[in-house]
Design a protein around this motif. Structure first.
Motif, mmCIF file in Angstrom:
data_model
loop_
_atom_site.group_PDB
_atom_site.id
_atom_site.type_symbol
_atom_site.label_atom_id
_atom_site.label_comp_id
_atom_site.label_asym_id
_atom_site.label_seq_id
_atom_site.Cartn_x
_atom_site.Cartn_y
_atom_site.Cartn_z
ATOM 1 N N MET A 1 -35.036 4.050 -49.237
ATOM 2 C CA MET A 1 -34.407 2.911 -48.516
ATOM 3 C C MET A 1 -32.818 2.809 -48.748
ATOM 4 N N VAL A 2 -32.169 2.049 -48.380
ATOM 5 C CA VAL A 2 -30.767 2.241 -48.396
ATOM 6 C C VAL A 2 -30.270 0.618 -48.756
ATOM 7 N N ASP A 3 -29.823 0.369 -50.249
ATOM 8 C CA ASP A 3 -29.588 -0.706 -51.163
ATOM 9 C C ASP A 3 -28.682 -1.005 -49.740
ATOM 10 N N ALA A 4 -28.680 -2.308 -48.429
ATOM 11 C CA ALA A 4 -28.215 -3.310 -48.011
ATOM 12 C C ALA A 4 -27.457 -3.897 -48.588
ATOM 13 N N GLN A 5 -27.409 -4.434 -49.221
ATOM 14 C CA GLN A 5 -26.699 -5.723 -50.434
ATOM 15 C C GLN A 5 -25.619 -4.871 -50.346
ATOM 16 N N ARG A 6 -25.315 -3.945 -51.632
ATOM 17 C CA ARG A 6 -23.934 -2.663 -51.763
ATOM 18 C C ARG A 6 -23.623 -2.442 -50.158
ATOM 19 N N PHE A 7 -24.086 -2.291 -49.018
ATOM 20 C CA PHE A 7 -23.330 -1.733 -48.285
ATOM 21 C C PHE A 7 -22.764 -3.401 -47.107
ATOM 22 N N ARG A 8 -23.901 -4.088 -47.444
ATOM 23 C CA ARG A 8 -22.900 -5.059 -47.262
ATOM 24 C C ARG A 8 -21.710 -5.300 -47.984
ATOM 25 N N ILE A 9 -21.826 -5.150 -48.984
ATOM 26 C CA ILE A 9 -20.133 -5.811 -49.909
ATOM 27 C C ILE A 9 -19.570 -5.040 -48.977
ATOM 28 N N LEU A 10 -19.230 -3.324 -49.243
ATOM 29 C CA LEU A 10 -18.737 -2.596 -48.656
ATOM 30 C C LEU A 10 -17.871 -3.290 -47.798
ATOM 31 N N LEU A 11 -18.475 -3.628 -46.490
ATOM 32 C CA LEU A 11 -18.605 -3.864 -44.758
ATOM 33 C C LEU A 11 -17.598 -5.096 -45.185
ATOM 34 N N GLU A 12 -17.572 -6.346 -45.845
ATOM 35 C CA GLU A 12 -17.392 -7.532 -46.164
ATOM 36 C C GLU A 12 -15.787 -7.162 -46.612
ATOM 37 N N GLU A 13 -15.752 -6.504 -47.396
ATOM 38 C CA GLU A 13 -14.582 -5.646 -48.150
ATOM 39 C C GLU A 13 -13.528 -5.145 -46.520
ATOM 40 N N GLU A 14 -13.932 -4.397 -45.750
ATOM 41 C CA GLU A 14 -13.230 -3.952 -45.039
ATOM 42 C C GLU A 14 -13.218 -4.976 -43.794
ATOM 43 N N ARG A 15 -14.330 -5.995 -43.438
ATOM 44 C CA ARG A 15 -14.032 -7.040 -42.342
ATOM 45 C C ARG A 15 -12.699 -7.459 -43.018
ATOM 46 N N ASP A 16 -12.491 -7.314 -44.458
ATOM 47 C CA ASP A 16 -10.889 -8.469 -44.479
ATOM 48 C C ASP A 16 -10.025 -7.510 -44.308
ATOM 49 N N ARG A 17 -10.279 -6.445 -45.155
ATOM 50 C CA ARG A 17 -8.780 -5.158 -44.367
ATOM 51 C C ARG A 17 -8.322 -5.416 -43.213
ATOM 52 N N LYS A 18 -9.303 -5.371 -42.353
ATOM 53 C CA LYS A 18 -9.314 -4.933 -40.644
ATOM 54 C C LYS A 18 -8.760 -6.346 -40.575
ATOM 55 N N VAL A 19 -9.013 -7.293 -40.635
ATOM 56 C CA VAL A 19 -8.116 -9.246 -39.986
ATOM 57 C C VAL A 19 -7.182 -9.347 -41.050
ATOM 58 N N ALA A 20 -6.764 -8.860 -41.791
ATOM 59 C CA ALA A 20 -5.701 -8.562 -42.431
ATOM 60 C C ALA A 20 -4.242 -8.083 -41.978
ATOM 61 N N LEU A 21 -5.154 -6.927 -41.105
ATOM 62 C CA LEU A 21 -4.446 -5.980 -40.229
ATOM 63 C C LEU A 21 -3.874 -6.016 -39.367
ATOM 64 N N LEU A 22 -4.842 -6.500 -38.534
ATOM 65 C CA LEU A 22 -4.594 -7.906 -37.334
ATOM 66 C C LEU A 22 -4.015 -8.706 -37.311
ATOM 67 N N LYS A 23 -3.670 -9.566 -38.414
ATOM 68 C CA LYS A 23 -2.802 -10.637 -38.385
ATOM 69 C C LYS A 23 -1.372 -9.797 -38.333
ATOM 70 N N ALA A 24 -1.495 -8.943 -39.137
ATOM 71 C CA ALA A 24 0.667 -8.374 -39.954
ATOM 72 C C ALA A 24 0.899 -7.744 -38.324
ATOM 73 N N LEU A 25 -0.269 -6.920 -37.639
ATOM 74 C CA LEU A 25 0.241 -6.155 -36.470
ATOM 75 C C LEU A 25 0.430 -7.258 -35.669
ATOM 76 N N GLN A 26 0.207 -8.369 -35.390
ATOM 77 C CA GLN A 26 -0.180 -9.267 -34.545
ATOM 78 C C GLN A 26 1.708 -9.635 -34.889
ATOM 79 N N GLY A 27 1.678 -9.957 -35.840
ATOM 80 C CA GLY A 27 3.398 -10.777 -36.421
ATOM 81 C C GLY A 27 4.492 -9.647 -36.321
ATOM 82 N N ASP A 28 3.903 -8.672 -36.813
ATOM 83 C CA ASP A 28 4.823 -7.607 -35.686
ATOM 84 C C ASP A 28 5.259 -7.707 -34.442
ATOM 85 N N ILE A 29 4.216 -7.472 -33.718
ATOM 86 C CA ILE A 29 4.363 -7.982 -31.845
ATOM 87 C C ILE A 29 5.364 -9.313 -31.836
#
Length: 117
Positions: free
Chosen positions: A1-29
């Protein structure tokens, strides 16, 4: 059985990175568009480097990739919530934990992953 809580944390961290990247790219554009409007240059024939059009194209492509990645992450977080995380969306078998560690947003096992995630 997968430790969903561990993956939730990984996914939330990656989501935060993507959101920050999207904001930066929008600023660049926005900055490049402003420079394009303010400058009266023939950037297509500028021997000093890349064109404004190329920079916009590159930033737009990165932005689209990041949007798609963010959608995949959000979908994986929903699967954690509904209890289907870690199960292949096609065959329902468990996805190998090593695969989830490499691509925590994937909805497919290795057998069904070719060309999908």
């Amino acid at each position: 059985m997968v430790d969903a809580q561990r993956f939730r944390i990984l996914l939330e961290e990656e989501r935060d990175r993507k959101v920050a990247l999207l904001k930066a790219l929008q600023g660049d554009i926005t900055s490049v568009n402003a420079a394009r409007q303010d400058a009266n240059v023939d950037d297509e024939h500028d021997p000093e480097g890349s064109t404004i059009a190329f920079e916009l194209s590159q930033a737009s492509a990165l932005m689209e990739q990041s949007r798609v990645g963010l959608e995949q992450i959000e979908a994986a977080l929903l699967r954690i919530t509904d209890g289907s995380y870690g199960l292949c969306a096609i065959c329902g078998k468990p996805i190998a934990e090593g695969r989830l560690e490499a691509r925590p947003w994937t909805p497919y096992c290795m057998e069904h992953a070719s060309g999908r995630s």
